[in-house]
Design a protein around this motif. Structure first.
Motif, PDB file in Angstrom:
ATOM      1  N   GLU A   1       0.850  -1.194   0.000  1.00 37.99           N
ATOM      2  CA  GLU A   1       0.000   0.000   0.000  1.00 37.99           C
ATOM      3  C   GLU A   1       0.884   1.241   0.000  1.00 37.99           C
TER       4      GLU A   1
ATOM      5  N   ARG B   1      -5.088   6.374   1.646  1.00 34.76           N
ATOM      6  CA  ARG B   1      -4.521   5.349   0.790  1.00 34.76           C
ATOM      7  C   ARG B   1      -4.586   5.758  -0.677  1.00 34.76           C
TER       8      ARG B   1
ATOM      9  N   ARG C   1      -3.369   0.324  -3.376  1.00 39.03           N
ATOM     10  CA  ARG C   1      -3.358  -0.969  -2.700  1.00 39.03           C
ATOM     11  C   ARG C   1      -3.163  -2.060  -3.713  1.00 39.03           C
TER      12      ARG C   1
END
Ligand code: GUN
Ligand code: ZN
Length: 439
Positions: A428, A435, A438
């Protein structure tokens, strides 16, 4: 209220590593880094609030804090790539030439297409995806000569909240007509881009004379004047990469003592100046780089791929030069900073020089940030830093899992990770605590 507006603190649990200072040559330089086998990185409003051992931190987190469990994974500050060309994404891995021929045959034709903002925008999106999948959260990026190539890049980076530095190439001679600006248009376009983008959210501008051979003295002087007007703007160029290039620069600037001297006499060697390659320097050049606080971007995959030469890390260290690591895509052959570190190790080996995983990972994070004078914002997990980080899976492949299971020390584990690692090891990537990728 939505959860995002009420829960502003997130705690990431895992193995945590970041650097406090340059580890130098020591094989296990305790004190230069902070390592927590079971640690927690606490992020509040996109910034690092603290790092500490899980047993201390977890119990005193504010009620409602989200805990993201990444046990078994390694949390490291996001990688800082000190030199890369986004318009060269499509010519990576082009066969058979050294620098000057490679520019003519592959690079300049590819850069022509960036006059089209749609092409520039689409390529910028692909490029930023590629950075994210490789764990790179900050890069110093060249556009093409076209100001619209930089507008497209910054717009894409801004939408992702990334800390990016970029600039339009200045090139007013010794290049195809379709890539040529003038001393005045280059100055004016760069100035307008600075006013539009420098300091806009997390974006920063770099005045970017491509290399000495593609600018007239008049253009370099205008670039130097702009650099003096905007001391907190970056200067970004290539320096002493290839022997034929160095000889050509000597012919073009007979008055200069050295290639670096061309830039120095144009007012382009100062803090926040970054020069890619720096392979064919002498001691006087290295001393000047150090004295002026300029950063050398070590580009091992590019230097090997284009047959340019071997960066002398020990000489740079001895002179006190700042050094960062860079992929130099598309002369470089990988977006992965892990792969780039592995090649840096091999280049150092060919010169009989040590490069520990600690030093290499320092250079790819805090070292690069320091050289760019951004270490008060990025590069470590010191409280208040922008929460750009990568979650690495040291056991991403069967071979790495097997090798790392046999490692007897942190130094050995990190070294195996650096030598075997690539984009598959990036589980990640987070940008200001959110984020961005991923696997
Ligand atoms: N020198 C001038 N332009 C370039 C370029 O695009 N790539 C590399 N590696 N060196 C250069
Ligand atoms: Zn380059």
């Amino acid at each position: 209220m939505t959860p995002e507006t009420t829960v502003r603190t997130t705690a990431f649990r895992g193995e945590v590593l970041h650097f406090l200072r340059d580890p130098g040559d020591a094989a296990d330089p305790a004190g230069a880094y902070e390592y927590l086998e079971d640690g927690v990185l606490v992020v509040r409003d996109g910034r690092v609030a603290e790092v500490g051992p899980a047993r201390d931190v977890l119990g005193r987190l504010p009620a409602g804090t989200q805990v993201v469990d990444r046990s078994g994974k390694l949390l490291l500050p996001g990688f800082v790539d000190c030199h890369i060309h986004y318009p060269q994404t499509d010519v990576i891995a082009s066969y058979g030439e050294q620098l000057l021929e490679w520019l003519e045959k592959y690079t300049y034709p590819a850069e022509r297409a960036f006059a089209d903002p749609a092409h520039a925008g689409a390529t910028a999106e692909f490029f930023l995806d590629e950075l994210a999948r490789n764990g790179t959260t900050t890069a110093l990026v060249l556009g093409t000569v076209h100001p619209q190539s930089v507008d497209a890049f910054f717009a894409a980076a801004r939408a992702r909240g990334m800390r990016m530095i970029a600039g339009k190439c200045l090139m007013d001679r010794n290049c195809p007509d379709f890539l040529r600006d003038t001393a005045e248009s280059g100055y004016g376009d760069s100035r307008a881009l600075i006013e539009r983008w420098h300091g806009c959210d997390r974006l920063l501008y770099a005045i970017t004379p491509r290399f000495a051979a593609s600018s007239t003295e008049a253009q370099l002087a205008r670039a130097g004047a702009l650099a003096a007007e905007f001391p907190d703007v970056f200067v970004h160029s290539h320096l002493a990469e290839n022997r034929a290039e160095v000889a050509w620069v000597r012919q073009l600037f007979p008055w200069a003592r050295s290639y670096l001297d061309v830039y120095a006499r144009s007012g382009l060697v100062r803090p926040r100046s970054v020069f890619a390659h720096c392979l064919h320097l002498d001691e006087e050049d290295r001393a000047l780089m150090a004295e002026r606080g300029a950063l050398a971007a070590f580009c091992p995959t590019s230097n090997l791929f284009l047959g340019s030469g071997l960066f002398d890390l020990r000489a740079a260290d001895r002179a006190g030069m700042a050094v960062g690591i860079a992929t130099d895509v598309g002369g470089g052959t990988s977006f992965s900073m892990l792969r780039t570190l592995a090649e840096a190790y091999k280049v150092a080996q060919l010169a009989g020089q040590p490069l520990s995983a600690f030093r290499a990972l320092y250079l790819a994070t805090l070292g690069g940030a320091r050289g760019l004078r951004l270490d008060d914002r990025i590069g470590s997990f010191a409280p208040g830093r922008e929460a750009d980080f990568v979650v690495l899976d040291p056991a991403a492949t069967p071979l790495a899992a097997r090798r790392i299971a046999r490692a007897r020390s942190l130094a050995e584990r990190l070294f195996a990770l650096m030598m075997l690692g690539d984009d598959r090891f990036v589980a990640e990537t987070y940008v200001v605590g959110r984020r961005a990728f991923r696997r």
